[in-house]
Scaffold this active site. Structure first.
Site: not given
Length: 183
Positions: A16, A38, A46
């Site tokens: 990522y 998000e 995350w």
């Protein structure tokens, strides 16, 4: 090759970081995806979102915000029963609501990209950070955008979530100075 410290946690974070985080995004579909991811990350790590990202994509019709805006109670219940995503009623409701608001923004600004990048006149904010701890969790810009999103009907997008979004889509570049991916 040096990376921001958080990216070394596991392969998903590394991929990522190396391929997406902080790279400018102008495509509305990807902007919508990142906005909803998000939103779902709020209060969680995350890592959880990255592990469930493909499940989210499938569950939310490949991020087709026009379809998502039309989700009914039956679809909401299906999503609540889906163990592959974050099963939070408020976040699911916010995703549907935000799809509707996203479409309205597109109608008013020709694209969501025009809207979001307009806050910086299409400029990237390059922060100069030498230590991981220096990265803020919000900024004056994220406060301003969060308020504007709320005025435009969005929900569940506070100043911290918006700041993470701005980092993710490359409006804010918070790669550490030593990071090979800074520029």
């Amino acid at each position: 090759m040096q990376r921001c410290m958080w990216a070394n946690k596991n392969i998903l974070n590394q991929q990522y970081h190396d391929n997406e985080w902080g790279k400018p995004v102008y495509d509305d579909k990807l902007l919508f995806e990142m906005l909803i991811l998000e939103l779902n990350q709020s209060g969680l790590s995350w890592d959880i979102i990255l592990k469930k990202r493909e499940n989210f994509r499938t569950a939310f019709d490949q991020w087709d915000y026009h379809k998502i805006a039309l989700y009914d109670e039956t679809k909401k219940e299906q999503l609540m029963l889906n163990p592959g995503i974050i099963r939070n009623k408020l976040k699911i409701k916010a995703a549907i609501n935000n799809a509707k608001a996203f479409i309205k923004i597109q109608e008013n600004y020709k694209s969501f990209s025009n809207f979001i990048w307009g806050f910086t006149n299409n400029e990237i904010i390059n922060n100069s950070n030498t230590k991981e701890e220096i990265n803020p969790s919000f900024s004056d810009l994220s406060i301003k955008i969060s308020k504007e999103l709320k005025v435009n009907g969005f929900s569940f997008l506070g100043k911290t979530t918006v700041y993470s979004f701005l980092q993710a889509i490359g409006i804010v570049n918070d790669h550490l100075n030593y990071c090979s991916f800074k520029d």
